[in-house]
Design a protein around this motif. Sequence first.
Motif, PDB file in Angstrom:
ATOM      1  N   VAL A  95      88.384  66.646-126.519  1.00  0.00           N
ATOM      2  CA  VAL A  95      89.461  66.964-127.476  1.00  0.00           C
ATOM      3  C   VAL A  95      89.550  65.866-128.533  1.00  0.00           C
ATOM      4  CG1 VAL A  95      91.976  67.178-127.732  1.00  0.00           C
ATOM      5  CG2 VAL A  95      90.795  68.357-125.866  1.00  0.00           C
ATOM      6  N   LEU A  96      89.519  64.622-128.076  1.00  0.00           N
ATOM      7  CA  LEU A  96      89.582  63.499-129.006  1.00  0.00           C
ATOM      8  C   LEU A  96      88.357  63.473-129.911  1.00  0.00           C
ATOM      9  CD1 LEU A  96      91.120  61.007-129.918  1.00  0.00           C
ATOM     10  CD2 LEU A  96      90.021  59.736-128.066  1.00  0.00           C
ATOM     11  N   GLY A  97      87.189  63.720-129.334  1.00  0.00           N
ATOM     12  CA  GLY A  97      85.959  63.754-130.132  1.00  0.00           C
ATOM     13  C   GLY A  97      85.985  64.839-131.191  1.00  0.00           C
ATOM     14  N   ARG A  98      86.465  66.036-130.823  1.00  0.00           N
ATOM     15  CA  ARG A  98      86.554  67.125-131.804  1.00  0.00           C
ATOM     16  C   ARG A  98      87.507  66.767-132.939  1.00  0.00           C
ATOM     17  NH1 ARG A  98      86.003  70.406-127.139  1.00  0.00           N
ATOM     18  NH2 ARG A  98      88.260  70.621-126.890  1.00  0.00           N
ATOM     19  N   HIS A  99      88.595  66.083-132.608  1.00  0.00           N
ATOM     20  CA  HIS A  99      89.551  65.654-133.640  1.00  0.00           C
ATOM     21  C   HIS A  99      88.874  64.689-134.619  1.00  0.00           C
ATOM     22  CE1 HIS A  99      93.230  64.279-135.544  1.00  0.00           C
ATOM     23  NE2 HIS A  99      92.831  63.047-135.314  1.00  0.00           N
ATOM     24  N   LEU A 100      88.114  63.751-134.076  1.00  0.00           N
ATOM     25  CA  LEU A 100      87.457  62.772-134.940  1.00  0.00           C
ATOM     26  C   LEU A 100      86.337  63.409-135.758  1.00  0.00           C
ATOM     27  CD1 LEU A 100      87.398  59.706-132.545  1.00  0.00           C
ATOM     28  CD2 LEU A 100      88.901  60.100-134.507  1.00  0.00           C
ATOM     29  N   MET A 141     100.936  54.612-127.714  1.00  0.00           N
ATOM     30  CA  MET A 141     100.620  55.371-128.902  1.00  0.00           C
ATOM     31  C   MET A 141     101.168  56.790-128.803  1.00  0.00           C
ATOM     32  SD  MET A 141      96.781  54.600-130.398  1.00  0.00           S
ATOM     33  CE  MET A 141      96.182  56.076-129.726  1.00  0.00           C
ATOM     34  N   ALA A 142     100.969  57.412-127.623  1.00  0.00           N
ATOM     35  CA  ALA A 142     101.417  58.791-127.459  1.00  0.00           C
ATOM     36  C   ALA A 142     102.933  58.882-127.572  1.00  0.00           C
ATOM     37  CB  ALA A 142     100.945  59.344-126.121  1.00  0.00           C
ATOM     38  N   ALA A 143     103.648  57.918-127.026  1.00  0.00           N
ATOM     39  CA  ALA A 143     105.109  57.935-127.098  1.00  0.00           C
ATOM     40  C   ALA A 143     105.582  57.705-128.529  1.00  0.00           C
ATOM     41  CB  ALA A 143     105.699  56.866-126.178  1.00  0.00           C
ATOM     42  N   TRP A 144     104.910  56.841-129.242  1.00  0.00           N
ATOM     43  CA  TRP A 144     105.308  56.563-130.626  1.00  0.00           C
ATOM     44  C   TRP A 144     104.953  57.702-131.567  1.00  0.00           C
ATOM     45  CZ3 TRP A 144     102.857  51.134-130.088  1.00  0.00           C
ATOM     46  CH2 TRP A 144     103.773  50.282-129.480  1.00  0.00           C
ATOM     47  N   ALA A 146      95.573  58.621-124.492  1.00  0.00           N
ATOM     48  CA  ALA A 146      96.396  58.128-123.383  1.00  0.00           C
ATOM     49  C   ALA A 146      95.935  58.718-122.057  1.00  0.00           C
ATOM     50  CB  ALA A 146      97.865  58.462-123.630  1.00  0.00           C
ATOM     51  N   LYS A 147      95.632  60.010-122.043  1.00  0.00           N
ATOM     52  CA  LYS A 147      95.186  60.676-120.810  1.00  0.00           C
ATOM     53  C   LYS A 147      93.849  60.098-120.335  1.00  0.00           C
ATOM     54  CE  LYS A 147      94.925  64.006-117.698  1.00  0.00           C
ATOM     55  NZ  LYS A 147      94.997  63.535-116.340  1.00  0.00           N
ATOM     56  N   VAL A 148      92.939  59.877-121.265  1.00  0.00           N
ATOM     57  CA  VAL A 148      91.628  59.314-120.903  1.00  0.00           C
ATOM     58  C   VAL A 148      91.796  57.911-120.328  1.00  0.00           C
ATOM     59  CG1 VAL A 148      89.420  58.512-121.826  1.00  0.00           C
ATOM     60  CG2 VAL A 148      90.316  60.729-122.516  1.00  0.00           C
ATOM     61  N   ARG A 149      92.536  57.069-121.005  1.00  0.00           N
ATOM     62  CA  ARG A 149      92.691  55.674-120.559  1.00  0.00           C
ATOM     63  C   ARG A 149      93.475  55.578-119.252  1.00  0.00           C
ATOM     64  NH1 ARG A 149      89.408  52.738-121.035  1.00  0.00           N
ATOM     65  NH2 ARG A 149      90.721  50.920-121.001  1.00  0.00           N
ATOM     66  N   ALA A 150      94.540  56.368-119.110  1.00  0.00           N
ATOM     67  CA  ALA A 150      95.336  56.320-117.882  1.00  0.00           C
ATOM     68  C   ALA A 150      94.531  56.835-116.694  1.00  0.00           C
ATOM     69  CB  ALA A 150      96.613  57.140-118.046  1.00  0.00           C
ATOM     70  N   LEU A 204      98.278  64.942-130.899  1.00  0.00           N
ATOM     71  CA  LEU A 204      97.157  65.367-130.060  1.00  0.00           C
ATOM     72  C   LEU A 204      96.151  64.246-129.809  1.00  0.00           C
ATOM     73  CD1 LEU A 204      95.826  67.621-128.455  1.00  0.00           C
ATOM     74  CD2 LEU A 204      94.620  68.272-130.541  1.00  0.00           C
ATOM     75  N   PRO A 205      95.683  63.528-130.819  1.00  0.00           N
ATOM     76  CA  PRO A 205      94.744  62.446-130.513  1.00  0.00           C
ATOM     77  C   PRO A 205      95.373  61.323-129.695  1.00  0.00           C
ATOM     78  CG  PRO A 205      95.204  62.510-132.873  1.00  0.00           C
ATOM     79  CD  PRO A 205      95.837  63.711-132.264  1.00  0.00           C
ATOM     80  N   ALA A 206      96.653  61.062-129.902  1.00  0.00           N
ATOM     81  CA  ALA A 206      97.322  60.011-129.133  1.00  0.00           C
ATOM     82  C   ALA A 206      97.447  60.412-127.670  1.00  0.00           C
ATOM     83  CB  ALA A 206      98.704  59.726-129.725  1.00  0.00           C
ATOM     84  N   VAL A 207      97.799  61.660-127.417  1.00  0.00           N
ATOM     85  CA  VAL A 207      97.910  62.146-126.039  1.00  0.00           C
ATOM     86  C   VAL A 207      96.545  62.159-125.374  1.00  0.00           C
ATOM     87  CG1 VAL A 207      98.418  64.196-124.645  1.00  0.00           C
ATOM     88  CG2 VAL A 207     100.021  63.456-126.408  1.00  0.00           C
TER      89      VAL A 207
END
Length: 92
Positions: A72-77, A1-4, A19-23, A13-16
């Motif tokens: 960061v992801l939570g704030r975006h959502l 997702m982050a690469a796309w 990705a960081k959380v899952r990796a 930002l949400p994709a990165v």
Amino acid sequence: MAAWAGASGPGLLPAVAAAKVRAGEAAGQAAAIAHQVHGAIGFTEEHRLHLYTGRLRAWRDAFGREAEWAQVLGRHLIAAGPEGLWPAITAA
């Protein structure tokens, strides 16, 4: 997702962050499983496994921990608001 998501744009930002959380979570689980498979001998100097899992743990903490990126992801959502939450989740 982050690469796309490309080099810029609103979806980067949400994709990165995702990705960081899952990796990071995957790296921690991979290190734990590797040590279990080797009967924890990888923590000793007799086996080279500790060199690789130590690097995994260091890379996992580089550029922020999973909890920071989850925020960061939570704030975006949250910023998407009640009407934009589902579209923000399913945009990927």
